[in-house]
Design an enzyme around this catalytic site. Structure first.
Site, PDB file in Angstrom:
ATOM      1  N   THR A 182      -0.693  -1.533   1.368  1.00 37.96           N
ATOM      2  CA  THR A 182      -0.350  -0.868   2.625  1.00 37.96           C
ATOM      3  C   THR A 182       1.142  -0.571   2.679  1.00 37.96           C
ATOM      4  O   THR A 182       1.552   0.506   3.138  1.00 37.96           O
ATOM      5  CB  THR A 182      -0.766  -1.748   3.816  1.00 37.96           C
ATOM      6  OG1 THR A 182      -2.157  -2.034   3.712  1.00 37.96           O
ATOM      7  CG2 THR A 182      -0.479  -1.059   5.132  1.00 37.96           C
ATOM      8  N   LYS A 233      -2.064 -13.814  -0.502  1.00 36.50           N
ATOM      9  CA  LYS A 233      -1.961 -12.407  -0.909  1.00 36.50           C
ATOM     10  C   LYS A 233      -1.387 -12.338  -2.319  1.00 36.50           C
ATOM     11  O   LYS A 233      -0.284 -12.831  -2.584  1.00 36.50           O
ATOM     12  CB  LYS A 233      -1.061 -11.654   0.073  1.00 36.50           C
ATOM     13  CG  LYS A 233      -0.852 -10.177  -0.233  1.00 36.50           C
ATOM     14  CD  LYS A 233      -2.096  -9.366   0.025  1.00 36.50           C
ATOM     15  CE  LYS A 233      -1.807  -7.870  -0.071  1.00 36.50           C
ATOM     16  NZ  LYS A 233      -3.047  -7.073  -0.016  1.00 36.50           N
ATOM     17  N   GLY A 275     -11.222  -1.451  -1.564  1.00 38.92           N
ATOM     18  CA  GLY A 275      -9.980  -1.756  -0.870  1.00 38.92           C
ATOM     19  C   GLY A 275      -9.067  -2.638  -1.689  1.00 38.92           C
ATOM     20  O   GLY A 275      -8.076  -3.155  -1.175  1.00 38.92           O
ATOM     21  N   HIS A 293       2.528 -10.939   4.730  1.00 39.13           N
ATOM     22  CA  HIS A 293       1.123 -11.316   4.597  1.00 39.13           C
ATOM     23  C   HIS A 293       0.985 -12.820   4.413  1.00 39.13           C
ATOM     24  O   HIS A 293       1.976 -13.538   4.246  1.00 39.13           O
ATOM     25  CB  HIS A 293       0.474 -10.590   3.414  1.00 39.13           C
ATOM     26  CG  HIS A 293       0.124  -9.167   3.697  1.00 39.13           C
ATOM     27  ND1 HIS A 293       1.028  -8.135   3.555  1.00 39.13           N
ATOM     28  CD2 HIS A 293      -1.023  -8.598   4.136  1.00 39.13           C
ATOM     29  CE1 HIS A 293       0.449  -6.991   3.886  1.00 39.13           C
ATOM     30  NE2 HIS A 293      -0.797  -7.248   4.235  1.00 39.13           N
ATOM     31  N   HIS A 294      -0.258 -13.275   4.392  1.00 38.01           N
ATOM     32  CA  HIS A 294      -0.578 -14.684   4.182  1.00 38.01           C
ATOM     33  C   HIS A 294      -0.230 -15.120   2.761  1.00 38.01           C
ATOM     34  O   HIS A 294      -0.023 -14.287   1.865  1.00 38.01           O
ATOM     35  CB  HIS A 294      -2.067 -14.932   4.457  1.00 38.01           C
ATOM     36  CG  HIS A 294      -2.964 -14.008   3.693  1.00 38.01           C
ATOM     37  ND1 HIS A 294      -3.387 -14.247   2.406  1.00 38.01           N
ATOM     38  CD2 HIS A 294      -3.506 -12.814   4.042  1.00 38.01           C
ATOM     39  CE1 HIS A 294      -4.157 -13.275   1.993  1.00 38.01           C
ATOM     40  NE2 HIS A 294      -4.254 -12.371   2.971  1.00 38.01           N
ATOM     41  N   SER A 306      -5.922   1.724   0.843  1.00 36.84           N
ATOM     42  CA  SER A 306      -5.188   0.469   0.695  1.00 36.84           C
ATOM     43  C   SER A 306      -5.367  -0.395   1.930  1.00 36.84           C
ATOM     44  O   SER A 306      -5.131  -1.597   1.898  1.00 36.84           O
ATOM     45  CB  SER A 306      -3.701   0.742   0.462  1.00 36.84           C
ATOM     46  OG  SER A 306      -3.132   1.430   1.574  1.00 36.84           O
TER      47      SER A 306
END
Length: 238
Positions: free
Chosen positions: A146, A139, A75, A135-136, A101
């Site tokens: 994605t 990342k 992933g 995202h956080h 992804s």
């Protein structure tokens, strides 16, 4: 299953907890500080590897698994410039390689509906289309894998667009992907179709990492005993 975890960050630890709760065995945890221990694992002692690492190490990890007969579920994002090499190696080795992804079942339904929506919306030129991902702060890659997959789903219908571009709305010939990083955001993806009179949005908002971990474990179980290259479309029959 005897699972080798390659990558022991937030995702790896979530997968570990969920896999153990399901009765699976974690036989190894490989991270950047013990990467050399990967050589201790082969098809003789490992049923499947689940790999969530960084762009600079992902291809090497996948290559190791394929050359040592270990089915591998990956992933990691940000390394897809070498994806076709991994595919070719998998086929040469008669191996098993599963890549996504994003392993969330909900996200992959989002991908499915995104492609359908784009196939219909492309006829209405008054709508501008864009992708946003949030995202956080930890990342690493921008845009997210994605977000890129969502963009590629749109581009399959929008043949007038010349690929995608990151954070550049002025590049009208390409699909813009906006990336934002905020504290404590698991993952949000929004596709927007905007005109002068209205706006249509398709979104997926993850509340926890559990959905991603669940999908990765499902993929690992599904991959064992198979040969070839697969993704979520095959597993979910989308």
């Amino acid at each position: 299953m005897k699972i080798l975890l390659i990558g022991y960050g937030k995702m790896g630890k979530t997968i570990e907890q969920m896999a153990q709760a399901k009765g699976h065995e974690i036989i190894g945890r490989i991270d950047h500080d013990n990467a050399d221990e990967l050589r201790n694992f082969t098809s003789e002692n490992t049923d499947v590897a689940i790999e969530f690492t960084h762009p600079e190490s992902a291809f090497g990890n996948v290559t190791y698994c394929l050359t040592h007969g270990i089915p591998v579920v990956s992933g990691s994002t940000g390394w897809l410039d070498r994806f076709e090499e991994a595919v070719a190696l998998c086929l040469k080795q008669n191996g098993a390689f599963f890549y996504a992804s994003n392993y969330s079942v909900g996200v992959n339904l989002f991908f499915h509906f995104n492609e359908y929506m784009a196939s219909k919306m492309q006829a209405y030129k008054e709508y501008d289309v864009s992708v946003k991902e949030v995202h956080h702060l930890q990342k690493v890659d921008k845009p997210s894998g994605t977000g890129i997959t969502a963009a590629e789903g749109i581009l399959s219908s929008y043949t007038n667009l010349e690929g995608w571009v990151s954070d550049n709305p002025e590049e009208k010939s390409k699909l813009n992907i906006v990336s934002e990083r905020e504290p404590d955001v698991v993952g949000t993806h929004i596709v927007t179709y905007s005109s002068e009179v209205d706006k249509i949005e398709l979104s997926h908002i993850a509340h926890t990492r559990a959905g991603f971990a669940e999908g990765a474990i499902m993929a690992a179980q599904w991959l064992i005993g198979r040969e070839g290259v697969y993704g979520m479309k095959e597993m979910l029959n989308l």
